[in-house]
Design an enzyme around this catalytic site. Structure first.
Site, PDB file in Angstrom:
ATOM      1  CG  ASN A  12      11.616  -2.768  -2.520  1.00  0.00           C
ATOM      2  OD1 ASN A  12      12.507  -3.220  -3.225  1.00  0.00           O
ATOM      3  ND2 ASN A  12      10.373  -2.742  -2.897  1.00  0.00           N
ATOM      4  CD  GLU A  40       7.574  -4.697  -6.323  1.00  0.00           C
ATOM      5  OE1 GLU A  40       8.070  -3.632  -5.861  1.00  0.00           O
ATOM      6  OE2 GLU A  40       6.426  -5.062  -6.064  1.00  0.00           O
ATOM      7  CG  HIS A  66      10.143   3.118  -2.098  1.00  0.00           C
ATOM      8  ND1 HIS A  66      10.895   2.312  -2.925  1.00  0.00           N
ATOM      9  CD2 HIS A  66       9.147   2.330  -1.625  1.00  0.00           C
ATOM     10  CE1 HIS A  66      10.370   1.087  -2.960  1.00  0.00           C
ATOM     11  NE2 HIS A  66       9.299   1.076  -2.182  1.00  0.00           N
TER      12      HIS A  66
HETATM   13  P1  FDA Z   1       5.915   5.370   8.058  1.00  0.00           P
HETATM   14  O1  FDA Z   1       5.338   6.118   6.921  1.00  0.00           O
HETATM   15  O2  FDA Z   1       5.937   3.890   7.990  1.00  0.00           O
HETATM   16  O3  FDA Z   1       5.135   5.762   9.408  1.00  0.00           O
HETATM   17  C1  FDA Z   1       4.822   7.072   9.753  1.00  0.00           C
HETATM   18  C2  FDA Z   1       3.578   7.078  10.635  1.00  0.00           C
HETATM   19  O4  FDA Z   1       3.411   8.389  11.194  1.00  0.00           O
HETATM   20  C3  FDA Z   1       2.290   6.759   9.887  1.00  0.00           C
HETATM   21  O5  FDA Z   1       1.588   5.738  10.549  1.00  0.00           O
HETATM   22  C4  FDA Z   1       1.516   8.091   9.915  1.00  0.00           C
HETATM   23  O6  FDA Z   1       0.108   7.931   9.989  1.00  0.00           O
HETATM   24  C5  FDA Z   1       2.049   8.736  11.177  1.00  0.00           C
HETATM   25  N1  FDA Z   1       1.951  10.219  11.164  1.00  0.00           N
HETATM   26  C6  FDA Z   1       2.309  11.060  10.171  1.00  0.00           C
HETATM   27  N2  FDA Z   1       2.095  12.341  10.517  1.00  0.00           N
HETATM   28  C7  FDA Z   1       1.564  12.319  11.763  1.00  0.00           C
HETATM   29  C8  FDA Z   1       1.103  13.340  12.660  1.00  0.00           C
HETATM   30  N3  FDA Z   1       1.167  14.645  12.335  1.00  0.00           N
HETATM   31  N4  FDA Z   1       0.604  12.960  13.871  1.00  0.00           N
HETATM   32  C9  FDA Z   1       0.542  11.640  14.209  1.00  0.00           C
HETATM   33  N5  FDA Z   1       0.961  10.640  13.398  1.00  0.00           N
HETATM   34  C10 FDA Z   1       1.466  10.970  12.190  1.00  0.00           C
HETATM   35  N6  FDA Z   1       9.068  -0.597   1.380  1.00  0.00           N
HETATM   36  C11 FDA Z   1       9.792  -1.750   1.374  1.00  0.00           C
HETATM   37  O7  FDA Z   1      10.918  -1.776   1.894  1.00  0.00           O
HETATM   38  N7  FDA Z   1       9.268  -2.871   0.781  1.00  0.00           N
HETATM   39  C12 FDA Z   1       8.046  -2.873   0.161  1.00  0.00           C
HETATM   40  O8  FDA Z   1       7.601  -3.917  -0.354  1.00  0.00           O
HETATM   41  C13 FDA Z   1       7.295  -1.653   0.143  1.00  0.00           C
HETATM   42  N8  FDA Z   1       6.097  -1.570  -0.501  1.00  0.00           N
HETATM   43  C14 FDA Z   1       5.312  -0.427  -0.373  1.00  0.00           C
HETATM   44  C15 FDA Z   1       4.021  -0.415  -0.904  1.00  0.00           C
HETATM   45  C16 FDA Z   1       3.203   0.704  -0.698  1.00  0.00           C
HETATM   46  C17 FDA Z   1       1.812   0.712  -1.277  1.00  0.00           C
HETATM   47  C18 FDA Z   1       3.687   1.806   0.067  1.00  0.00           C
HETATM   48  C19 FDA Z   1       2.819   3.007   0.314  1.00  0.00           C
HETATM   49  C20 FDA Z   1       4.970   1.780   0.575  1.00  0.00           C
HETATM   50  C21 FDA Z   1       5.796   0.675   0.365  1.00  0.00           C
HETATM   51  N9  FDA Z   1       7.078   0.626   0.909  1.00  0.00           N
HETATM   52  C22 FDA Z   1       7.824  -0.529   0.816  1.00  0.00           C
HETATM   53  C23 FDA Z   1       7.652   1.793   1.614  1.00  0.00           C
HETATM   54  C24 FDA Z   1       7.666   1.656   3.132  1.00  0.00           C
HETATM   55  O9  FDA Z   1       6.402   1.241   3.614  1.00  0.00           O
HETATM   56  C25 FDA Z   1       8.059   3.017   3.748  1.00  0.00           C
HETATM   57  O10 FDA Z   1       9.327   3.368   3.246  1.00  0.00           O
HETATM   58  C26 FDA Z   1       8.119   2.973   5.270  1.00  0.00           C
HETATM   59  O11 FDA Z   1       6.863   2.622   5.817  1.00  0.00           O
HETATM   60  C27 FDA Z   1       8.564   4.303   5.852  1.00  0.00           C
HETATM   61  O12 FDA Z   1       8.805   4.135   7.224  1.00  0.00           O
HETATM   62  P2  FDA Z   1       8.868   5.373   8.215  1.00  0.00           P
HETATM   63  O13 FDA Z   1       9.274   4.860   9.556  1.00  0.00           O
HETATM   64  O14 FDA Z   1       9.684   6.440   7.595  1.00  0.00           O
HETATM   65  O15 FDA Z   1       7.377   5.963   8.295  1.00  0.00           O
END
Ligand code: FDA
Length: 491
Positions: free
Chosen positions: A468, A347, A430
């Site tokens: 990503n 990126e 990721h």
């Molecule tokens: P995700 O992490 O989205 O959701 C899980 C949810 O479960 C969260 O809201 C959490 O709070 C909740 N949770 C966890 N444990 C819990 C519990 N015990 N009880 C209740 N709730 C709970 N990807 C991409 O494709 N393009 C991009 O540009 C980017 N850029 C990027 C920047 C930054 C700063 C980050 C941190 C990440 C990215 N990503 C990305 C990655 C992308 O955001 C990530 O891969 C996905 O959000 C993952 O999706 P999931 O559905 O796996 O879980």
């Protein structure tokens, strides 16, 4: 403590959770979604910008947790960005209704079909590229920046310089689609609407412009009337009952993290969508405290999606360098996958600091040849991650090759300003894997050794997808939930 009984519970409101909720609600199922983070939209609390970190900038921390420049103090609040620190790697995740979609850069990249096939040899790749990827492209409202705007907008000088330099060094660049509404951004630029991407908003949330999940899948699911989202509800652990139902111990907190009440939920069907690290923590912790059955494949095949950060500084800013004005939304990338010796994607990342720091930032995405493993440490009652510098040797070689080639063609030095030695091997956005599709689960995400438990999030992907990941996480979730519903799993 009273027990609430409900047929279907989804833990987590990120990509996997949002897709599952919509498709189940559409076929008339009542769903309760438990999310530990805040419902930002409902709360009315605005997201903070990177220049002025505030409530949304960190999950219950006293100081900011951005990848760089953490000079700001905070009053602990259930913020939208969290960071988990392991010995050799730090993992950032989103918290709140919408999960990672609240804080991510919105890059909506479909993996190369050949790589998808390599990672998922048992899936029908053809079907994914004709059905599921186009479907999620539409649902997530993916769009592409206008070339004319990109050419003229001073906030994209970093992309223009990055692409020019890449071409000079002999690399191939690609335009990267995004869920940020570029029509909105053009209006921001003309000062017709409030600014967000052009006002340093992204990793602490965007107040405008970004089509995060609360504006797409979750909105649609709520409109069916069948979804109830309980925010600030953290699932602590899970128990398997004799009748194969599940009991969840849940803690409701306020925005300072203080306990409001402890609750018990009971459900027939449970979907884990807590994100890779959240889902693994729930499974492994419940195993340790409740003898919850977990298959031997749980925790295996974990990877950082080849995330490796690096940067370059110019001694003398090149043609104005990357500029002091930068949009937070990336739109350019370098595609070096065809190079057999140094295959990677990177990126061309923004580094909006409100001043010209004469630095170019890159987030490389590499293959993950050596996978890690997640286990549970009884002493700390937390996850242990088996991941060392050995896992990132090849990634570092690629970053070194890339920076050297760029510097040779364009001048500049490896950036010591951002990272020790110029390499950010420990930055991971990721996390993927640990509950791999077809290994820890059946072919549609139903966990082995269980009859009523499903995993639908990033942990299904075996540690790498080459770009990503949220497009792939969303597409896999669509595929799994469609088939699970068809098989009458939720009847
Ligand atoms: P995700 O992490 O989205 O959701 C899980 C949810 O479960 C969260 O809201 C959490 O709070 C909740 N949770 C966890 N444990 C819990 C519990 N015990 N009880 C209740 N709730 C709970 N990807 C991409 O494709 N393009 C991009 O540009 C980017 N850029 C990027 C920047 C930054 C700063 C980050 C941190 C990440 C990215 N990503 C990305 C990655 C992308 O955001 C990530 O891969 C996905 O959000 C993952 O999706 P999931 O559905 O796996 O879980």
């Amino acid at each position: 403590i009273t027990t609430r009984e409900t047929p279907i519970i989804i833990i987590g409101s990120g990509y996997g959770g949002a897709v599952s909720a919509l498709r189940l609600c559409e076929v008339g199922k009542k769903v309760v979604m438990l999310e530990m983070g805040l419902n930002w939209e409902k709360s009315g609390i605005p997201f903070s910008s990177m220049l002025k970190p505030g409530k949304s900038s960190a999950w219950l921390k006293k100081k900011t947790i951005a990848p760089f420049m953490n000079i700001f103090s905070l009053t602990p609040f259930t913020g939208a960005l969290d960071r988990m620190n392991f010995e050799h790697i730090n993992i950032w995740v989103g918290r709140g209704v919408g999960g990672g979609s609240l804080v991510n850069g919105g890059m909506a990249v479909t993996p190369k079909q050949s790589y998808f096939k390599e990672v998922f040899p048992d899936l029908d790749a053809e079907k994914f590229y004709t059905t599921y990827f186009p479907l999620v492209h539409q649902e997530l409202k993916v769009n592409v920046i206008g070339e004319q705007f990109l050419k003229e907008c001073p906030y994209y000088q970093f992309t223009r310089v990055g692409e020019e330099e890449a071409h000079k060094a002999g690399f191939k660049t690609i335009r990267v689609p995004n869920v940020y509404d570029f029509q909105y951004m053009e209006k921001e630029y003309r000062n017709e609407v409030p600014r967000s991407a052009l006002n340093m908003e992204v990793i602490y949330g965007n107040n405008h412009g970004k089509n995060s999940l609360d504006k797409t899948y979750l909105k649609k699911a709520l409109e069916t009337g069948n979804l109830e989202i309980l925010d600030l509800h953290r699932v602590e652990d899970i128990q398997l009952n004799h009748d194969k139902t599940y009991t969840l111990n849940v803690r409701e907190t306020d925005t300072s993290g203080a306990v409001i009440s402890d609750k018990v939920f009971q459900c027939k069907k449970l979907i884990l969508a807590a994100g890779t690290m959240g889902t693994l923590k729930l499974l492994l912790h419940s195993n340790a405290v409740n003898q919850f059955p977990v298959h031997e494949q749980i925790g295996k095949n974990w990877g950082n999606n080849g995330n490796f950060m690096t940067g370059r500084n110019w001694v003398k800013p090149l043609s104005g360098g990357t500029g002091s004005k930068q949009s937070t939304i990336p739109v350019g990338g370098i595609d070096n996958w065809d190079d057999a010796e140094h295959p990677f994607f990177t990126e061309i990342a923004p580094l909006p600091m409100g001043m010209d720091v004469a630095t170019a930032l890159y987030l490389l995405i590499n293959r993950v040849d050596k996978k890690g493993e997640v286990s549970y440490h009884v002493g700390t009652q937390d996850l242990h991650l088996d991941w060392t510098p050995e896992n990132t040797v090849k990634m570092k070689q690629n970053a070194d090759y890339f920076v050297k080639k760029m510097n040779k063609a364009n001048g500049g030095t490896r950036s010591h300003f951002l990272f020790h030695n110029g390499f950010g091997a420990d930055v991971c956005y990721h996390p993927l894997g640990g509950c791999v599709l077809g290994k820890a689960t059946n072919e549609f995400g139903k966990l082995r050794d269980h009859e009523n438990l499903y995993v639908l999030d990033g942990s299904l992907i075996p540690g790498t997808i080459g770009v990503n990941p949220f497009m792939t996480i969303t597409a896999i979730a669509e595929y799994c939930i469609e088939n699970l519903i068809r098989q009458n799993e939720f009847a």
